[in-house]
Design a protein around this motif. Structure first.
Motif, short mmCIF file in Angstrom:
data_model
loop_
_atom_site.label_atom_id
_atom_site.label_comp_id
_atom_site.label_asym_id
_atom_site.label_seq_id
_atom_site.Cartn_x
_atom_site.Cartn_y
_atom_site.Cartn_z
N LYS A 94 0.77 -1.19 -0.11
CA LYS A 94 0.09 0.06 0.02
C LYS A 94 0.91 1.20 -0.15
N ALA A 95 1.88 1.07 0.85
CA ALA A 95 2.81 2.40 1.01
C ALA A 95 3.50 2.66 -0.53
N CYS A 96 4.01 1.59 -0.92
CA CYS A 96 4.77 1.50 -2.34
C CYS A 96 3.82 2.05 -3.36
N LYS A 97 2.68 1.70 -3.35
CA LYS A 97 1.54 2.16 -4.34
C LYS A 97 1.26 3.65 -4.06
N GLN A 98 1.32 4.03 -3.20
CA GLN A 98 1.07 5.45 -2.83
C GLN A 98 2.30 6.50 -3.26
N LYS A 99 3.43 5.88 -3.03
CA LYS A 99 4.65 6.51 -3.55
C LYS A 99 4.33 6.65 -4.94
N ILE A 100 4.21 5.42 -5.58
CA ILE A 100 4.09 5.56 -7.22
C ILE A 100 3.30 6.76 -7.51
N LYS A 101 1.81 6.67 -6.94
CA LYS A 101 1.04 7.77 -7.27
C LYS A 101 1.56 9.36 -7.12
N ARG A 102 2.23 9.17 -5.86
CA ARG A 102 2.72 10.65 -5.47
C ARG A 102 4.09 11.00 -6.87
N ILE A 103 4.97 10.01 -7.03
CA ILE A 103 5.72 10.36 -8.16
C ILE A 103 5.18 10.65 -9.53
N MET A 104 4.26 9.88 -9.79
CA MET A 104 3.61 9.88 -11.17
C MET A 104 2.80 11.21 -11.28
N SER A 105 2.16 11.63 -10.14
CA SER A 105 1.61 12.78 -10.07
C SER A 105 2.25 14.26 -9.82
N GLY A 106 3.53 14.05 -9.57
CA GLY A 106 4.39 15.11 -9.17
C GLY A 106 4.94 15.68 -10.72
N ASN A 107 6.25 15.99 -10.48
CA ASN A 107 7.08 16.75 -11.68
C ASN A 107 6.68 15.93 -12.74
#
Length: 176
Positions: A94-107
């Motif tokens: 769950k934490a990894c998927k949240q990190k991917i979403k954060r990376i993909m929606s960032g810069n």
């Protein structure tokens, strides 16, 4: 200064606000998108192919982007009972998927654009998937030598105000 990181122009990446995690994920995407393993779909609106990214597969492929909780060493993890391991794995994914979403929606969203595809399956259920495609203009900047397209700077000071196509930011200019 090293000119490229993961095959991308480091100065242009910095000017776009990308960090090393963004570049690692972008390199993985660029390398993997042309294999037969990635699910593809033509996106009519952008006249380009879109690629579906499995977050679970990405976590397997790029473990360097994801670390376990610092309190758990491999030995500590191996000693945990089955139920605790299961719960820890669930939290980790769950934490990894949240990190991917954060990376993909960032810069990185400046380079990897997303399109939502909604279709009905054979049972009539609505199925939504996000397909990712590369923004060709921004990607060209990342693989080029030309920094002029990214930064429009007016003075020769060590730290100066620079503009990009989307934001005004402070950029450190390194002598070449």
């Amino acid at each position: 200064m090293k000119y490229t990181i993961e095959g991308f122009n480091q100065r242009n990446a910095i000017a776009l606000g990308l960090n090393s995690e963004d570049l690692v994920l972008l390199r993985w995407f660029v390398d993997f998108k042309n294999t037969s393993d990635m699910k593809k779909k033509y996106i009519k609106q952008v006249n380009d192919m879109g690629y579906w990214i499995s977050y679970s597969y990405l976590i397997e492929e790029l473990p360097i982007l994801f670390s376990i909780h610092p309190q758990y060493s491999i030995q500590n993890y191996d000693e945990l009972p089955g139920k605790e391991k299961f719960e820890l794995n669930k939290k980790y994914i769950k934490a990894c998927k949240q990190k991917i979403k954060r990376i993909m929606s960032g810069n990185l969203a400046k380079v990897l654009l997303r399109n939502k595809s909604t279709e009905r399956d054979d049972k009539g259920k609505v199925k939504s998937e996000i397909y990712v495609h590369i923004n060709p203009a921004v990607f060209k900047l990342l693989i080029s030598d030309d920094i002029a397209g990214v930064q429009k700077c007016t003075t020769d000071t060590v730290v100066q105000k620079c503009t990009t196509d989307t934001v005004v930011q402070k950029c450190t200019i390194y002598p070449s």
